[in-house]
Design a protein around this motif. Structure first.
Motif, PDB file in Angstrom:
ATOM      1  N   ALA A  69       0.832  -1.200   0.000  1.00 27.53           N
ATOM      2  CA  ALA A  69       0.000   0.000   0.000  1.00 27.53           C
ATOM      3  C   ALA A  69       0.873   1.258   0.000  1.00 27.53           C
ATOM      4  N   HIS A  70       1.993   1.183   0.720  1.00 26.51           N
ATOM      5  CA  HIS A  70       2.876   2.352   0.797  1.00 26.51           C
ATOM      6  C   HIS A  70       3.859   2.412  -0.379  1.00 26.51           C
ATOM      7  N   GLY A  71       4.087   1.288  -1.014  1.00 29.45           N
ATOM      8  CA  GLY A  71       5.041   1.259  -2.125  1.00 29.45           C
ATOM      9  C   GLY A  71       6.489   1.285  -1.693  1.00 29.45           C
ATOM     10  N   HIS A  72       6.741   0.928  -0.425  1.00 30.83           N
ATOM     11  CA  HIS A  72       8.125   0.837   0.030  1.00 30.83           C
ATOM     12  C   HIS A  72       8.252  -0.181   1.158  1.00 30.83           C
ATOM     13  N   VAL A  73       9.486  -0.491   1.489  1.00 31.26           N
ATOM     14  CA  VAL A  73       9.775  -1.531   2.478  1.00 31.26           C
ATOM     15  C   VAL A  73       9.741  -0.943   3.884  1.00 31.26           C
ATOM     16  N   HIS A  74       9.223  -1.720   4.814  1.00 29.53           N
ATOM     17  CA  HIS A  74       9.250  -1.330   6.225  1.00 29.53           C
ATOM     18  C   HIS A  74      10.274  -2.175   6.976  1.00 29.53           C
ATOM     19  N   GLY A  75      10.665  -1.697   8.138  1.00 27.51           N
ATOM     20  CA  GLY A  75      11.569  -2.474   9.001  1.00 27.51           C
ATOM     21  C   GLY A  75      13.009  -2.314   8.593  1.00 27.51           C
ATOM     22  N   GLN A 112      11.096   3.342   8.776  1.00 31.11           N
ATOM     23  CA  GLN A 112      10.754   3.032  10.179  1.00 31.11           C
ATOM     24  C   GLN A 112       9.641   3.987  10.586  1.00 31.11           C
ATOM     25  N   HIS A 113       8.410   3.588  10.342  1.00 26.55           N
ATOM     26  CA  HIS A 113       7.307   4.459  10.786  1.00 26.55           C
ATOM     27  C   HIS A 113       6.050   3.660  11.046  1.00 26.55           C
TER      28      HIS A 113
HETATM   29 ZN    ZN Z   1       5.354   3.033   4.818  1.00 26.40          ZN
END
Ligand code: ZN
Length: 156
Positions: free
Chosen positions: A144-150, A155-156
């Motif tokens: 959904a965000h189009g980017h990697v988390h963690g 980091q958000h």
């Molecule tokens: Zn995100």
């Protein structure tokens, strides 16, 4: 699993030009992590990542048109030195020009500054040594965000 669209991929790399000069490397850093299919890496490398898996090591040669583009002479521009005000201007300096582009000063001569809006790696054939260190599926939220988390990502 093998890399396909929406895989979260971590890899180490060494980037050199055709002369064998090292231009960039992830050595001593965390592996680079990205979302396959979002053009976070140059298109020629992203294409060659497709189908690879964790632990794979390979060489990817990327032509300029699938890397940082061909060198474009139209992006060379003469700017009067007095437009830079009090700022010291020397060849090799880089300035932010707009939100996403950086221009490089090529020459200062006769009150004129030759600025180059090409990416520093425009016109360069990219030789990547890649080691894929991890592949996983993206979460719904990441897609959904189009980017990697963690780790290695936002980091958000
Ligand atoms: Zn995100």
């Amino acid at each position: 699993m093998n890399i396909s669209k929406n895989s979260v991929v971590s890899f180490h790399y060494k980037l050199s030009n055709n002369e064998g000069e090292i231009l960039d490397s992830s050595e001593g850093r965390e592996a680079f992590t990205y979302l396959q299919g979002t053009q976070m890496i140059v298109p020629g490398l992203e294409a060659q990542m497709e189908g690879k898996g964790k632990g794979d090591k390979f060489k990817a040669v990327v032509a300029p048109e699938l890397g940082y583009g061909e060198f474009n002479k139209d992006l060379l521009q003469q700017v009067p030195l007095d437009r830079f005000g009090e700022q010291k201007v020397e060849a090799g300096m880089q300035f932010q020009a707009g939100e996403h582009s950086v221009v490089t000063v090529r020459e200062v001569k006769d009150g004129q500054v030759l600025v180059d809006g090409n990416h520093p790696l425009a016109g360069v054939t990219l030789n990547f040594d890649v080691e894929v260190t991890d592949v996983r599926e993206a979460t719904k939220e990441e897609l959904a965000h189009g980017h990697v988390h963690g780790e290695g990502g936002h980091q958000h």
